[in-house]
Scaffold this active site. Structure first.
Site, PDB file in Angstrom:
ATOM      1  N   ARG A   1     -47.864  18.240   4.792  1.00  0.00           N
ATOM      2  CA  ARG A   1     -48.837  19.214   4.275  1.00  0.00           C
ATOM      3  C   ARG A   1     -48.172  20.111   3.208  1.00  0.00           C
ATOM      4  NH1 ARG A   1     -49.670  24.261   2.989  1.00  0.00           N
ATOM      5  NH2 ARG A   1     -48.543  24.912   4.854  1.00  0.00           N
ATOM      6  N   ASP A   2     -47.281  20.982   3.630  1.00  0.00           N
ATOM      7  CA  ASP A   2     -46.687  21.934   2.686  1.00  0.00           C
ATOM      8  C   ASP A   2     -45.852  21.202   1.639  1.00  0.00           C
ATOM      9  OD1 ASP A   2     -46.161  24.405   1.620  1.00  0.00           O
ATOM     10  OD2 ASP A   2     -45.090  25.184   3.346  1.00  0.00           O
TER      11      ASP A   2
ATOM     12  N   HIS B   1     -41.909  30.342  10.031  1.00  0.00           N
ATOM     13  CA  HIS B   1     -42.015  29.415   8.909  1.00  0.00           C
ATOM     14  C   HIS B   1     -41.177  29.999   7.773  1.00  0.00           C
ATOM     15  CE1 HIS B   1     -44.482  26.649   6.226  1.00  0.00           C
ATOM     16  NE2 HIS B   1     -44.091  27.548   5.332  1.00  0.00           N
TER      17      HIS B   1
ATOM     18  N   HIS C   1     -38.750  29.757   4.252  1.00  0.00           N
ATOM     19  CA  HIS C   1     -38.421  29.042   3.022  1.00  0.00           C
ATOM     20  C   HIS C   1     -36.976  29.359   2.665  1.00  0.00           C
ATOM     21  CE1 HIS C   1     -42.612  27.907   1.282  1.00  0.00           C
ATOM     22  NE2 HIS C   1     -42.595  27.802   2.583  1.00  0.00           N
TER      23      HIS C   1
ATOM     24  N   CYS D   1     -40.859  25.376  -4.496  1.00  0.00           N
ATOM     25  CA  CYS D   1     -41.440  26.713  -4.408  1.00  0.00           C
ATOM     26  C   CYS D   1     -42.395  26.941  -5.570  1.00  0.00           C
ATOM     27  CB  CYS D   1     -40.331  27.764  -4.436  1.00  0.00           C
ATOM     28  SG  CYS D   1     -40.972  29.444  -4.461  1.00  0.00           S
TER      29      CYS D   1
ATOM     30  N   ASN E   1     -39.671  25.019   1.611  1.00  0.00           N
ATOM     31  CA  ASN E   1     -39.439  24.989   3.058  1.00  0.00           C
ATOM     32  C   ASN E   1     -37.990  24.691   3.409  1.00  0.00           C
ATOM     33  OD1 ASN E   1     -42.250  24.990   4.382  1.00  0.00           O
ATOM     34  ND2 ASN E   1     -42.463  23.503   2.722  1.00  0.00           N
TER      35      ASN E   1
END
Lengths: 303, 303
Positions: free
Chosen positions: B12-13, B206, B208, B239, B248
Site C-alpha cells: 500500500r504505502d 508507523h 519513516h 518520501c 517507510n
C-alpha cells in the site's frame, strides 16, 4: 544542556578504505572546514605503515598541521608500538590504540593475539612516560559486540580486557562495533557494565551502520550516559567485512539525532552538510551515505 | 518471549509511490511469498479513488484474494467514507483510516480540516454498525511527530485527537511519523502518553526513515511496550515530501532489529530477503533500501 562530543573519524576510518589518495592539502582543508562548522574532535590520520596504508603516508605532515590549526581536539590512530613512537615524536595530543576483543579477529587482522595486543599497550604507556610526553592514550576495543570470524563475543571477555587496559593506564575506553553486530539492548547492557568499571575514565562508542542499527545503538548509548561518539562525515568508509555495505555511522545524521534528543554538539548542521559537499567533490569515486543531507532539515516553526 | 507484530505496508504505502502499475497477480504473489516467510500482517491495498491512485484500481480484486489466502492479517487503507463503503461491501477484516494531527497538512493533503476528518471517522463507525459487518476499524494519526507545513505539532493536539478517536470507537491507534521528524525521546514520551489514554486499545507505530532515525524510533517505541510496527519491504515507497529521500522504515532491517533486541516476529529473515529480491525484480524502476539485505546476517556461532 549536556553536550555530546562527536568525533569525525572520516579522515582516518573513512579514508582508510578510499581507493584514491586524498592530497595532504585537501585533508587539511577538511579539518579547517569541519572545525569552522563546529566539529569538536577529529581523528586526523593513522600512524600505520605507509607501505600497508599509503593513504596515511603523509601522517607526519597531517598531524602537525592539525595541531597548529587549533579549535578542535586532534587525535590519530596507532596500530602498534612503532606507530606510537612516531606519534610521540610529534608530541601528538592524543593517540588511539586498538585491541580486538575477539582473539580470532586479532590474529586474522593484525597477526597477534588479543593478549599480546593488550601487553603492547602496556609497553606504549611505559614508553610515553619514559619519553616524558603528555600524549593522552585512548584504547578502542574492536569487535566488542560481535565478530565476523568468531561470531558472538562474550561480554565477560570485553569487561576483562577493559579492566586490563584501565589498569595499564588507558585514559579513554572506546567500545567499537567493528562489523555492525550490535543492537540497542546489548549496547545498553555493555555500556553500563563498562562504565561501572571505568569510574572517571570516559567511555566512547564507535558504531557502524552495517546492518542499519547504528543510530539506534547511538541513542541507546546516549540513554546510558555516554557523551562521546565517533561518526564519519558522509558515512565515508564502507565496511571492509561486507563489500558494498555501510561502515561508520553517518556524522550528519548523528548530529541530527543528538540535537533532536535535546543535547548540544556545538556543530552547525547546515554548515556540516556544506563540508560534506566539499569533501564529496574531492572523492568522486567514493559512496557517501546519509539521510539528512538528502532530505534536508525539518521545518522548525511552531504549529 | 514477547512477539512484536510487524505489518508490511509495502503493497500500500510502498506501491502508492511507485511509477508503474504492479499487475494484480504480482501483488497476490507478493502476499503469498511474504506469508510463506512468516509476515503476520499485510496492508494489501487502498480504497482510494482509482482516478487519483490508479495503482489501487484493482483493490476490489486484491482484497478478496488476500482474504481467501489466509495465514496473515489483512487490512486496507480507506481515505474516507466512500472508501469505507467499498471495504465494508467486501467484508474487509480490517480497514485503516487516517487523520492528520496537523490541520495545515490535513487541508493541503486531503482538502479538509482535522476536525472534519475526525468527524468522518464517527460516520464510518456508524455506517459499519448500521451494515452489521464486523470490520475492525483502525485509525492512523498522521504527522503525529511534526509536519512539513506546520512545523512542530503539539503533543496535546495528538492526545486530544487520540481521545476523540477512541471515544468514537477506534479499535487501534497508529501514530505515524509521516514526514520523518520523530526522535527517540519524543517517541518515548508520546507513546507513553497515548498508551495511558488507550487502555486496552492497541497502539501501532508507523515510522519513516526520512532523516535516518526510523529504527532508533522503532527501538524507543518497543522499549515503551509497543508491540505493533509498520514497515515496508525493501523500504519501498520513498518520501513524497522530500524527493529522493527514504520513506517507510525497511522491513528486513526492522525484523533484524526486533530479533536482535530479543523478541520474536514469526518471520524467517533469510526467506524475507528472498521475497524482497522477487518484488524488486518486478519493480525495476523503484529504489530499494536496506542494510541487512546488502550486508547479510551476522555469523551466529558462539565465540
Amino acid at each position: 544542556m549536556t553536550r555530546i562530543s562527536l568525533r569525525d573519524v572520516g579522515p582516518r576510518d573513512g579514508l582508510q578504505a578510499a581507493s584514491a589518495f586524498l592530497p595532504t592539502e585537501k585533508k587539511i582543508e577538511w579539518f579547517r572546514l569541519a572545525a569552522a562548522a563546529g566539529v569538536p574532535d577529529i581523528e586526523v590520520t593513522s600512524f600505520s605503515s605507509p607501505r600497508l596504508l599509503p593513504q596515511f603516508a603523509d601522517a607526519p605532515e597531517v598531524l602537525p598541521a592539525a595541531m597548529a590549526m587549533g579549535g578542535f581536539g586532534v587525535s590519530a590512530l596507532i596500530p602498534n608500538r612503532k606507530g606510537a613512537e612516531r606519534g610521540f615524536a610529534l608530541k601528538a595530543p592524543k593517540l588511539n590504540y586498538v585491541v580486538s576483543a575477539s582473539n580470532a579477529h586479532s590474529l586474522s587482522n593484525v597477526g597477534r593475539s588479543t593478549a599480546d595486543a593488550v601487553g603492547e599497550f602496556g609497553e606504549i604507556v611505559r614508553l610515553r612516560d619514559h619519553l616524558g610526553v603528555t600524549t593522552e592514550l585512548s584504547v578502542g576495543i574492536a569487535t566488542s559486540f560481535g565478530c565476523s570470524i568468531a561470531g558472538r563475543v562474550p561480554e565477560s571477555d570485553v569487561l576483562r580486557i577493559a579492566e586490563e587496559l584501565l589498569s595499564l593506564g588507558a585514559q579513554e575506553i572506546s567500545l567499537a562495533d567493528t562489523v555492525g553486530y550490535a543492537n540497542p539492548r546489548q549496547v545498553a547492557r555493555l555500556v553500563k557494565a563498562v562504565m561501572g568499571l571505568a569510574g572517571d575514565v570516559p567511555l566512547l562508542c564507535h558504531f557502524h551502520d552495517t546492518r542499519g542499527l547504528g543510530l539506534a545503538n547511538a541513542a541507546a548509548a546516549i540513554d546510558q550516559g555516554v557523551t562521546r561518539l565517533d561518526a564519519s562525515l558522509g558515512g565515508l568508509g564502507g565496511c571492509p567485512f561486507a563489500p558494498g555495505a555501510t561502515g561508520n555511522i553517518n556524522l550528519e545524521d548523528t548530529v541530527f539525532l543528538v540535537h533532536e534528543m535535546g543535547f548540544e554538539t556545538g556543530i552547525d548542521l547546515e554548515a556540516l552538510i556544506d563540508v560534506r559537499r566539499s569533501v564529496q567533490s574531492w572523492l568522486p569515486g567514493e559512496s557517501f551515505t546519509g539521510a539528512v543531507a538528502k532530505a534536508g532539515l525539518p521545518l522548525r516553526k511552531a504549529a
